[in-house]
Enzyme design. Structure first.
Site: not given
Length: 426
Positions: A76, A178, A211
């Site tokens: 990321e 995300k 993440c």
């Protein structure tokens, strides 16, 4: 609801080569950062910056391909860096088309404007015949605003933290925005959680998360519930003991969810970012930098057994699919739902202590082997254990539980189980 499960199993070793397997690569990247991320750059200067990181990506793709890799995962924020504002990241944004467009940026560079990063990634995937997963910044125009309650930002477009996937011919095959942001001023949360997957000829279906997503039900748990056994995990993870160390979290998730996890982290010593790996329910290949190590990238490769959807809910694939050694101790297995009833009722906790701002209840591991439970209210955690080696003079182990609302750096409903160790000499 934010879900956190910490069970520190360490079952290490390299899986033998099997027919039903593939070679995966992850790259822990020392990002070349923009020294002034809150100051907007022109598109030209932003591209010059990103191309420096993309040069490293291509070098690592070449090394991975030489060693037989079929898929490579980058972290990321690895192309553009972090700590941007909504306006200062503008030069780094590209509008990523829907994969249903069937676009190969390397072969059709003029089809969409301002897509230089997508073109470079596509050509790297095509040149080295790799499936390639990278993370970048995406700009998407909002639909026409007819509803005053629309989530469209006031400037008329969304900015997303985004994974992109290219197949070995350079075709854009997946895009994931995300959903669970962690203090990301530059980006918007998508209106709905996306469940994004892509298919490969060598390993079937992979799911995409980024993440902070790994702590939440959507999309992570939903992917697993839908039978996805292989997850790709670009991350910019800041390690924080005792609960949020990258390796223990990644490995525990792989074991607890019975999935393979391809995790690529950033390497940044100032921000305590390190920890990448290739995890399966049977083996782990990982890297975690130690104090004093050179601050540099690290490429990891491993042969990974293919986990098929029909294995969902089973402990392991068939014996002829993977060579692994099962533990023989009656106390080394996982407490499955049907066996937890055999555990004794939990006694009152031995101690209470604050970890990461949350009040945990602890039960001490005093015996050589046994079954132990600890509860925080109605939330109970159970452990079956046996010591392999234990220095009672210097180490104290405890099983902890917390259920409640975490109120530091956000508000999250938590249910956490952890095994904690304290060095008595400290």
């Amino acid at each position: 609801m934010l879900l956190v499960i910490f069970t520190l199993y360490f079952f290490l070793g390299q899986t033998e080569q099997v027919l039903d397997s593939y070679i995966a690569a992850v790259y822990e990247h020392t990002v070349i950062l923009n020294p002034e991320p809150r100051t907007p750059l022109s598109r030209h200067d932003a591209l010059r910056h990103m191309q420096r990181n993309l040069d490293v990506y291509e070098e690592q793709a070449a090394l991975a391909a030489q060693q037989g890799a079929q898929i490579i995962v980058y972290p990321e924020d690895g192309i553009h860096g972090f700590n941007y504002t909504r306006s200062s990241i503008s030069g780094y944004l590209e509008t990523i088309p829907d994969p249903e467009e069937r676009w190969n940026p390397c072969m059709e560079p003029g089809r969409f404007n301002n897509t230089e990063v997508l073109q470079r990634l596509s050509c790297v995937a095509r040149r080295y015949h790799l499936y390639l997963v990278a993370n970048m910044a995406d700009l998407q125009p909002c639909p026409l605003k007819t509803d005053p309650s629309s989530s469209c930002p006031s400037d008329g477009h969304w900015q997303f933290n985004t994974n992109v996937v290219f197949n070995s011919e350079g075709l854009l095959v997946a895009r994931y925005h995300k959903h669970n942001l962690y203090f990301e001023e530059a980006f918007d949360q998508p209106p709905q959680a996306e469940i994004a997957t892509f298919d490969t000829p060598f390993a079937g279906t992979f799911g995409l998360i980024v993440c902070f997503d790994i702590l939440f039900r959507d999309p992570t748990v939903t992917l697993v519930e839908q039978g996805v056994r292989q997850l790709v995990f670009p991350t910019a993870w800041m390690n924080q003991l005792p609960l949020l160390d990258s390796i223990q979290f990644q490995q525990a998730f792989s074991l607890g969810a019975n999935v393979s996890l391809l995790a690529a982290n950033i390497r940044n010593d100032r921000l305590i970012m390190t920890g990448s790996g290739i995890y399966t329910p049977f083996s782990s290949t990982y890297h975690h930098a130690r104090r004093g190590d050179p601050e540099e990238g690290r490429l990891l490769l491993a042969r990974v057994p293919v986990l098929h959807p029909q294995w969902v809910g089973q402990d392991s694939p068939t014996a002829d699919s993977v060579d692994t050694t099962e533990p023989t101790s009656p106390y080394s297995g996982i407490c499955h739902r049907e066996s937890c009833a055999d555990l004794p009722p939990p006694p009152p906790p031995d101690a209470a202590a604050v970890m990461m701002y949350d009040p945990f209840q602890f039960a001490l591991l005093n015996e050589t082997r046994g079954k132990l439970s600890v509860c925080d209210g109605a939330f109970c955690c159970h452990l079956q254990y046996e010591w392999i080696a234990h220095d009672k003079r210097s180490e104290l182990y405890a099983l902890g539980a917390f259920a409640g609302t975490h109120v530091v750096n956000g508000h999250y409903a938590l249910q956490v189980q952890t095994r904690n160790v304290q060095n008595r000499s400290v």
